[in-house]
Scaffold this active site. Structure first.
Site, PDB file in Angstrom:
ATOM      1  N   GLU A 193       0.833  -1.206   0.000  1.00 13.71           N
ATOM      2  CA  GLU A 193       0.000   0.000   0.000  1.00 13.71           C
ATOM      3  C   GLU A 193       0.862   1.249   0.000  1.00 13.71           C
ATOM      4  O   GLU A 193       2.061   1.213   0.260  1.00 13.71           O
ATOM      5  CB  GLU A 193      -0.920   0.010   1.229  1.00 13.71           C
ATOM      6  N   GLU A 336       4.603  -0.635   1.129  1.00 13.00           N
ATOM      7  CA  GLU A 336       4.701  -0.829  -0.321  1.00 13.00           C
ATOM      8  C   GLU A 336       4.609  -2.302  -0.731  1.00 13.00           C
ATOM      9  O   GLU A 336       4.590  -2.608  -1.905  1.00 13.00           O
ATOM     10  CB  GLU A 336       6.005  -0.250  -0.892  1.00 13.00           C
TER      11      GLU A 336
END
Length: 371
Positions: A193, A336
């Site tokens: 994310e 991420e």
């Protein structure tokens, strides 16, 4: 069910409105692991040229992957990391060390191939799928899946972060992105994310679902100092008191104190489990999505692997609750999907040893004599 290829998902901004019944239908597709395949995989492990149990967790991983895929010799060829990006209205409360403008800047960095997740995905030979589900800025790129539900969530310290309609649409985006990725033949999904303020949302979700005080699971996020952390705790306490999320209703929690990218990842996890695809979860934020998904259907936990353990205290509490043992502990807190993609190598190693080692009979090696 007809599926939508990823190429046709790019540029779509709104879809049909998903209903609670459709979410329940997808949840109902999640099945128990294939016990017969696991038993056969365990028997195969006993025949390999090594002392029983000597490869430790690699053996356990191979056996669980057999149960997920329904075959004694599971395989992983195509791999993808799905990164959902969205902004959070709660950043206006000063809970992050970085401004909200960093979210679109980092998404463009992902798309240019310059972020940590890109470097690690190239090493792992995994496809990177970037989804704009709620970035509070216009973004355009040929490789971007544009499924913007809203320009970020609302400020949870003032009102619910998402409307019910926004929540359902975000989950729908997760379903559709996973479906399109699966249709390309993907055997392993990692989730990640991007969204300034999303550790605040993860803390709120975790506090509600785990019934824990926010102070016990709120860390320093993007690098805030001790005084800023205490301010963040106070904001979270106010948001939870104001919104009163129901700890027995994960959808209510996601709507009131969640975020669009977390809701989208919840959809990805549900859809992957329904398709018998293993999911590597990353850190605290993707862990909060896994927590919500498992609250909706506990059987989903069998399809999850914890890539690593984050330095965020809430992540450890999530993993303990889900009874997931992390594969790595490297003091990471980037997000991420970086920790999840790193752990792809471990799952692949488990299957290389499981599928490629010779048996005692094949190698002409004497087995241990029975006592």
């Amino acid at each position: 069910m007809s599926q939508t290829p990823i190429s046709s998902l790019r540029g779509i901004t709104r879809g049909f409105s998903m209903s609670i019944e459709q979410i329940q239908e997808r949840l109902a597709l999640v099945q128990p692991l294939d016990k017969e395949a696991m038993q056969q995989a365990a028997q195969h492990q006993q025949q390999l040229t090594k002392p029983a149990g000597s490869l430790g967790r690699l053996e356990e991983i191979a056996i669980r992957l057999a149960g997920i895929q329904g075959t004694s010799l599971p395989h992983i060829q195509q791999k993808s990391v799905i990164v959902m990006a969205g902004d959070h209205g709660v950043t206006r409360e000063g809970v992050s060390a970085y401004p909200a403008e960093v979210t679109p800047q980092m998404v463009l960095n992902f798309l240019a191939g310059g972020a940590a997740i890109n470097a690690l995905a190239r090493q792992a030979q995994a496809e990177v799928v970037i989804v704009d589900i709620g970035v509070a800025a216009p973004l355009a790129h040929p490789q971007l899946i544009s499924r913007k539900v809203a320009l970020g969530s609302a400020n949870m310290a003032e009102r619910p972060a998402l409307t019910r309609e926004q929540l359902f649409e975000a989950i729908q985006v997760g379903f559709e992105v996973l479906d399109a990725t699966a249709e390309k033949g993907c055997h392993l999904i990692a989730i990640g994310e991007m969204g300034i303020g999303n550790t605040t949302a993860a803390s709120a979700i975790s506090a509600a679902l785990l019934r824990q005080p926010v102070d016990a699971l709120t860390g320093h996020g993007t690098g805030i100092n001790t005084e800023q952390r205490q301010h963040k705790v106070r904001v979270l306490e106010r948001a939870l008191e104001l919104n009163q999320p129901d700890p027995n209703d994960a959808l209510d929690v996601l709507a009131k104190v969640g975020g669009l990218e977390i809701a989208g990842l919840t959809g990805v996890i549900i859809a992957a489990a329904a398709r018998r695809i293993p999911v590597l979860i990353d850190g605290f934020i993707s862990g909060s999505a896994a927590l919500a998904a498992c609250a909706l259907n506990p059987a989903i936990r069998n399809y999850l692997f914890a890539g690593h353990t984050s330095v965020e205290p809430g992540h450890r509490l999530i993993l303990e609750h889900l009874q997931l043992q992390p594969l790595l502990n490297l003091n990471m807190r980037l997000g991420e999907g970086t920790g999840a993609v790193l752990a792809m190598h471990i799952l692949e190693a488990a299957l290389h040893t499981h599928n490629e080692m010779a048996t005692f009979a094949q190698a002409g090696v004497s087995e241990k004599e029975e006592e």
